[in-house]
Design an enzyme around this catalytic site. Structure first.
Site, short mmCIF file in Angstrom:
data_model
loop_
_atom_site.label_atom_id
_atom_site.label_comp_id
_atom_site.label_asym_id
_atom_site.label_seq_id
_atom_site.Cartn_x
_atom_site.Cartn_y
_atom_site.Cartn_z
N ASP A 16 24.89 62.33 26.34
CA ASP A 16 25.35 61.62 27.54
C ASP A 16 24.97 60.14 27.48
O ASP A 16 25.47 59.34 28.26
CB ASP A 16 24.72 62.22 28.82
CG ASP A 16 25.35 63.55 29.18
OD1 ASP A 16 26.52 63.75 28.83
OD2 ASP A 16 24.67 64.38 29.81
N ASP A 32 27.91 65.19 37.33
CA ASP A 32 27.87 66.53 36.74
C ASP A 32 27.86 67.54 37.87
O ASP A 32 27.32 67.26 38.94
CB ASP A 32 26.58 66.71 35.93
CG ASP A 32 26.68 66.02 34.57
OD1 ASP A 32 27.80 65.90 34.08
OD2 ASP A 32 25.64 65.62 34.03
N ASN A 50 8.21 23.80 57.11
CA ASN A 50 8.72 24.51 55.93
C ASN A 50 7.88 25.72 55.61
O ASN A 50 8.40 26.77 55.23
CB ASN A 50 8.67 23.55 54.74
CG ASN A 50 10.05 23.36 54.19
OD1 ASN A 50 11.01 23.44 54.93
ND2 ASN A 50 10.15 23.16 52.90
N ILE A 78 14.83 21.67 48.90
CA ILE A 78 14.91 22.59 47.76
C ILE A 78 14.27 23.92 48.16
O ILE A 78 13.07 23.98 48.40
CB ILE A 78 14.19 22.01 46.53
CG1 ILE A 78 14.85 20.69 46.14
CG2 ILE A 78 14.22 22.99 45.37
CD1 ILE A 78 14.13 19.90 45.10
N ASP A 125 22.52 64.18 31.55
CA ASP A 125 21.17 64.66 31.27
C ASP A 125 20.93 64.93 29.79
O ASP A 125 19.80 65.07 29.35
CB ASP A 125 20.85 65.91 32.09
CG ASP A 125 21.89 67.01 31.90
OD1 ASP A 125 22.76 66.86 31.02
OD2 ASP A 125 21.84 68.02 32.63
#
Length: 887
Positions: free
Chosen positions: A619, A328, A709, A284, A615
Site C-alpha cells: 500500500d 479500506d 505590539n 513586520i 495497511d
C-alpha cells in the site's frame, strides 16, 4: 562486536543466555535495559532554554532595537532604553515559550509513532515499543515489519529482507538461519544469517536473536549520516514567511520615507529615528511564523487525542482540502471482528450458531476446518487473538469443532509454506501427515477453483466438473449477496517435501466458509457528515463485488451495484477511460494494492484532493501518491506507517472524518490569527504615517508602539489560534488548496479593520487635543497636553485591537452566535490586556516611563466607545454577509 554471523544458532543463544522457546523473562529484560540502555540511535543534543532564548534575538529587527536601546542609553534617556530592552526580552521569552511548547508537542507525537515489535518474553509473544528491545530478545519477524535491532536469525521460512538502507541493493536478500559464514570479512549484503536494524522484511517469516541494539548496530555506525535536520516549513509557513519579508521591505521603505519627511519638516531627529524603528517592528509581523508553528503543534497534539497521529505538519493544511476519502473496508469501515457464520461442502450447507462451542461436523467439514486451522498463522487463546482477524475467525471455528490450533500443529508439524500475497490471494502450508505430507491452501474461492482439479465429496476424491464449479460459485454468490466474505480451502497429498512453487497446483477442493465483519456503528453517521461537508467516501476492498456493495449500501456509500467496479474490469480500461468512469464509482471490489495507485491517479486527474488508507507493504506507493496517506495503527505494517502522513491509532473511518474537521478548524484558526495581526499592524502604520505626512504631532511614542505590539499581538493572536472549532465547519465545501489566504473577503476585512483602528487612534488623539483648545495643526502644544492626547490614542489603539479580536473568531457568525465566552483564552487575553494597559496608566512610575497620564471618567467613556467601533463595524458587515448568503 562479536562476529555473530560466524557462529551457529546454538552458540549465539548460549552466549546470550536465552532459551528461544521462552525468550527473556521480564526481570532479565529490565536488567538488560538498564545495562544496555534504550534501543534508539543517539539524537542531536536538545537546544537548551538559553540557546533558544538567544536564537530569538538573532533577528535583524531585534538588532535595530538593541542599537536604539544603546543610543538612548548614551544620550541619557535611560527610561526609554530600559523599556526597549524589556520589550526585547519579553518578546524573546514569548518566542521561547512558543518554540518550547511546539517542540514538546512534536516530541510527544514522535513517541506515539515509535515502531512496535513482536518479541517472545516469559514464553508469550508480546508487542512492545522497539526502544525497549534488549540484546538476547527473541524477535518475531513477518512481512511488512521493520527489523528493530541487529539479529542473528534462528529460524527462517522463505524470508526475504530489503536491505537497501545499508547495502544500496534494492532487490531483497534471501535469508537462511542455518547458514554460517566463516570469513570475518563477509560483506553485509552476504550475511544471509543476519538481519539488521532499519531494514525491512518483505516476504516470509522468521525469528531472530537480538545481538546489537542502538549505536551497537550496523546502522548505528552510520547514524551520523542520518542525523540531519529535517525541520521543513509547511507550505503555509513558507507563504507567510514570504508575506513577512514583503511587509518587512515595505515597512523599511515606509520608515525611510518617514525619516526623510521628518528631516524636511524639521522634527526632532532622534524621536523620529525611534518612531521609525518602532514602526518597523509594528509593521513586520515577526510573530507570524511562530504563531503558525504553535497553532499547528497544539492542533496536532489535539488530534492525537482523537486517535489521529499527524506525522507531517503540512498534512494539517491539506486535510482541510480533502474531498475524496478512499477507505479500506475491513477494520476501517467494519469492526474487524470476523466471525464464520456458514460453511459449505458440496451439497451440504451448515449455519454456525454464534457462541456454540461443541459442534459436530461431517467428515468433509472436519477436513475443511482442519485445512483452515493448519493454514493459519494467527493465535487465539483465552479469548484473545493475535494476527489477521480472518485467520483468528478460522481458529475460533476450529475451537467450536474441538479442533484446537495447538493440538493440530503438534500433530501435523508444518515443514514448509508459501505466504499469502495480494496478487495470488492465496496462502499454502506443507504439513507432515503420517508418513507423507499434505499441502493445505486457503484463499479466494475463484482463485482456488482455477488451481483445483478434484473435489472432496462425502469422504471421496472425485474429478471437479464444470457443473460442480457452477454449484460452488452459485452458493458463494448467495453468501456474498448476504454481505458474507467467502474463503475457500483445498489440499493435496505428496510423498515428499515439495518446494513452494509446486504447492498450488492440482489441488482437491474441500469447500468454503462465509464470514461476516459487521459495519462499525458510528461510521454511517460519519459518512453522512462527510457528504454534508462536500466529501465523497469511497470503499476499496479485496472482497467480492456483492459483499462490498451490500455493506456500502448499508453505510450509505453506494446506492446500487452500478456504482461498483472490480480490479479485473479496471485492468481492461485505459487510463483515460478509467479516469472518465471514476466519477460514478463508489465501490472498488477485488482490487489489489497495485490498483490503488491507479485509483488515486484517476481521482487526482479531476483536481480532487484524495485521502487514501492502507495497511500493507504494497500500500506504500498509493499512500505516498495520495494527498493524505492514512496508515492503520493497529493492523498497519511499519512500511505503511512510514509512507503515510497520518496514522489512525484506532483504524476507524470516523477518525478520518474527525481529523478533517480538526484540520479545517486549525487552518481557520491560523487564518484568524494572521488576519488579526495584519489588521493591528496596519492600524499602527496608518496612525503614524498619516500624522507625519500631514505634519501633525505624532500620536504615539516609540515605547508605546512597542508595548502595544507586545500585548495585542501576542496574547489575543495565540488565543485565536486555539479557538474552539466551529460546529458548522463540516457544512462547508472543502477549501481549494490554491485559494489565497485572503480569499472570501479576509483581505478586505484586514484592510478595513486596520484602517478603522488607525483612523480612530488619530481621532482619539484629536479629541485629547481639542478638549484643551488645540488642534492637530497647532504649533507649540504644551508637553502635558500632548501626553494627555497621546494617552487617549494609546488606549484606543490597544483597546480597539483587543475588542476587535472578538470579531475575528468567525467570518460570518456574530460574536453571540459563536458564544461570547466560549473561547476562555481569548476572554482572558483581553482582560489581561486591559489590566496591563490600566496598570501602565495608573501606576505612577510606569506612567512616567511610558509618558502617559490618567484620564477623566468622561474621556475613559470616549476611548472605550471608540475602541468598540471596529468590532461593531465588523459585526454589521457580517449581518449583510449572512443576509447575502441566505439569498
Amino acid at each position: 562486536m562479536s562476529m555473530w554471523f560466524s557462529k551457529s544458532q546454538e552458540e549465539a543463544l548460549k552466549e546470550l543466555e536465552v532459551n528461544p522457546a521462552i525468550g527473556l523473562t521480564s526481570e532479565e529484560a529490565q536488567e538488560r535495559l538498564e545495562k544496555y540502555g534504550e534501543n534508539k540511535l543517539k539524537e542531536k543534543p536538545k537546544k537548551s532554554i538559553i540557546a533558544l532564548f538567544f536564537a530569538q534575538l538573532n533577528n535583524m529587527l531585534i538588532y535595530v532595537l538593541l542599537g536604539a536601546a544603546a543610543i538612548t542609553m548614551a544620550i541619557g534617556e535611560y527610561v526609554d532604553s530600559v523599556i526597549i530592552l524589556l520589550v526585547v526580552i519579553l518578546n524573546a521569552v514569548i518566542g521561547v515559550f512558543q518554540e518550547y511548547k511546539a517542540e514538546k508537542a512534536i516530541e510527544a507525537l514522535q513517541k506515539l509513532t515509535t515502531p512496535r515489535s513482536l518479541v517472545r518474553r516469559d514464553g508469550d509473544i508480546k508487542e512492545i515499543d522497539s526502544t525497549e528491545i534488549v540484546p538476547g530478545d527473541i524477535v518475531i519477524i513477518d512481512a511488512g515489519r521493520y527489523i528493530p535491532a541487529d539479529l542473528r536469525l534462528i529460524e527462517s521460512v522463505n524470508l526475504q529482507i530489503e536491505e537497501s538502507a545499508l547495502t544500496g541493493e534494492s532487490v531483497p536478500s534471501d535469508k537462511n538461519a542455518r547458514d554460517i559464514h566463516e570469513d570475518p570479512k563477509t560483506p553485509i549484503g552476504d550475511k544471509s544469517n543476519m538481519a539488521f536494524m532499519s531494514t525491512l522484511a518483505t516476504y516470509g517469516r522468521g525469528e531472530g536473536l537480538v545481538v546489537g541494539t542502538a549505536m551497537e548496530t550496523e546502522i548505528g555506525k552510520i547514524a551520523k549520516i542520518l542525523d540531519e535536520d529535517h525541520e521543513e516549513m509547511t507550505p503555509l509557513q513558507r507563504r507567510l514567511d514570504e508575506l513577512g519579508k514583503i511587509l518587512g521591505f515595505l515597512a523599511i521603505g515606509v520608515c525611510a520615507l518617514i525619516f526623510v519627511i521628518a528631516l524636511f519638516q524639521d522634527r526632532e531627529i532622534f524621536d523620529m529615528f525611534l518612531i521609525a524603528i518602532s514602526l518597523a517592528v509594528a509593521a513586520i509581523p515577526e510573530g507570524l511564523a511562530a504563531i503558525v508553528a504553535i497553532v499547528l503543534a497544539l492542533g496536532v497534539t489535539r488530534m492525537s487525542k482523537i486517535n489521529a497521529i499527524v506525522k507531517k505538519l503540512p498534512a494539517v493544511e491539506t486535510l482541510g482540502s480533502v474531498n475524496i476519502i478512499c477507505s479500506d473496508k475491513t477494520g476501517t469501515l467494519t469492526q474487524n471482528k470476523m466471525t464464520v457464520v456458514k460453511q459449505y461442502t458440496l451439497n451440504h450447507a451448515q449455519e454456525i450458531p454464534p457462541g456454540e462451542t461443541s459442534l459436530q461436523g461431517t467428515q468433509d467439514e472436519q477436513e475443511l476446518i482442519k485445512s483452515f486451522v493448519l493454514c493459519s498463522d494467527a493465535t487465539y487463546e483465552n479469548g484473545e487473538g493475535t494476527g489477521d482477524p480472518t485467520e483468528v475467525a478460522l481458529i475460533v471455528l476450529g475451537d467450536k469443532f474441538q479442533m484446537a490450533k495447538k493440538a493440530l500443529n503438534d500433530k501435523y508439524h508444518r515443514v514448509g509454506e508459501k505466504p499469502f500475497d495480494s496478487d495470488r490471494k492465496l496462502m499454502s502450508t506443507l504439513n507432515q501427515e503420517g508418513k507423507g505430507y499434505r499441502v493445505h491452501t486457503k484463499g479466494a474461492l475463484d482463485n482456488i477453483l482455477k488451481i483445483s482439479t478434484h473435489a472432496l465429496v462425502d469422504g471421496g476424491i472425485v474429478p471437479l466438473t464444470e457443473e460442480m464449479k457452477k454449484t460452488y460459485l452459485n452458493v458463494a454468490e448467495e453468501m456474498s449477496n448476504d454481505a458474507l466474505r467467502v474463503l475457500g480451502a483445498a489440499f493435496k497429498d505428496t510423498n515428499s517435501v515439495i518446494p513452494p512453487e509446486e504447492m498450488e497446483e492440482n489441488l482437491v477442493l474441500i469447500g468454503f466458509v462465509g464470514m461476516i465483519d459487521p459495519p462499525r456503528l458510528e461510521v454511517k453517521d460519519s459518512i453522512h457528515q462527510a457528504k454534508l461537508a462536500g466529501i465523497t467516501s469511497v470503499m476499496i476492498t479485496g472482497d467480492h463485488k456483492n459483499t462490498a456493495v451490500a455493506i456500502a449500501k448499508e453505510l450509505g456509500i453506494a446506492e446500487s451495484i452500478d456504482q461498483s467496479i472490480t480490479g479485473t474490469e479496471i485492468d481492461q480500461l485505459s487510463d483515460e477511460e478509467f479516469s472518465h468512469r471514476i466519477k460514478d464509482i463508489r465501490v472498488f471490489a477485488r482490487v489489489s494494492p497495485e490498483h490503488k495507485v491507479k485509483i488515486v491517479k484517476a481521482f487526482k486527474s479531476h483536481g480532487n484532493i484524495v485521502s487514501m488508507t492502507g495497511d500493507g507493504v504494497n500500500d506504500a506507493p498509493s499512500l505516498k501518491y495520495a494527498d493524505i496517506g492514512v496508515a492503520m495503527g493497529i493492523t498497519g505494517t511499519d512500511v505503511s506507517k512510514g509512507a503515510s502522513d497520518m496514522i489512525l491509532t484506532d483504524d476507524n473511518f470516523s477518525t478520518i472524518v474527525n481529523a478533517i474537521e480538526e484540520g479545517r478548524n486549525i487552518y481557520n484558526n491560523i487564518k484568524k490569527s494572521v488576519v488579526f495581526l495584519l489588521s493591528c499592524n496596519l492600524g499602527e502604520v496608518i496612525a503614524i504615517v498619516a500624522s507625519i505626512l500631514f505634519g501633525w504631532p505624532v500620536p504615539l511614542l516609540a515605547t508605546q508602539i512597542l508595548w502595544i505590539n507586545l500585548i495585542t499581538d501576542s496574547l489575543p493572536a495565540i488565543a485565536l489560534g486555539v479557538d474552539p472549532g466551529d460546529k458548522d465547519v463540516m457544512k462547508q465545501k472543502p477549501r481549494n488548496p490554491k485559494e489565497s489566504f485572503f480569499a472570501h473577503g479576509a483581505g478586505f476585512r484586514a484592510v478595513l479593520g486596520g484602517t478603522l483602528i488607525g483612523i480612530l487612534t488619530l481621532t482619539a488623539f484629536y479629541f485629547g487635543l481639542a478638549e484643551h483648545g488645540y488642534s492637530l495643526g497647532s504649533r507649540d502644544i504644551p508637553e502635558d497636553i500632548l501626553t494627555y492626547a497621546r494617552t487617549m490614542a494609546f488606549v484606543v489603539l490597544a483597546g480597539s485591537q483587543l475588542f476587535y479580536s472578538l470579531s475575528m473568531r468567525n467570518e460570518i457568525k456574530s460574536i453571540f452566535q459563536v458564544g461570547l465566552f466560549s473561547n476562555k483564552y481569548l476572554v482572558g487575553a483581553i482582560i489581561v490586556g486591559f489590566i496591563l494597559q490600566l496598570g501602565v496608566i495608573s501606576v505612577p512610575f510606569l506612567a512616567e516611563a511610558f509618558k502617559v497620564q490618567n484620564l477623566s471618567p468622561l474621556d475613559w467613556g470616549i476611548v472605550i466607545g471608540f475602541s468598540l467601533i471596529p468590532l461593531t463595524a465588523n459585526e454589521i458587515i457580517k449581518i449583510f454577509m449572512r443576509t447575502g448568503a441566505k439569498n
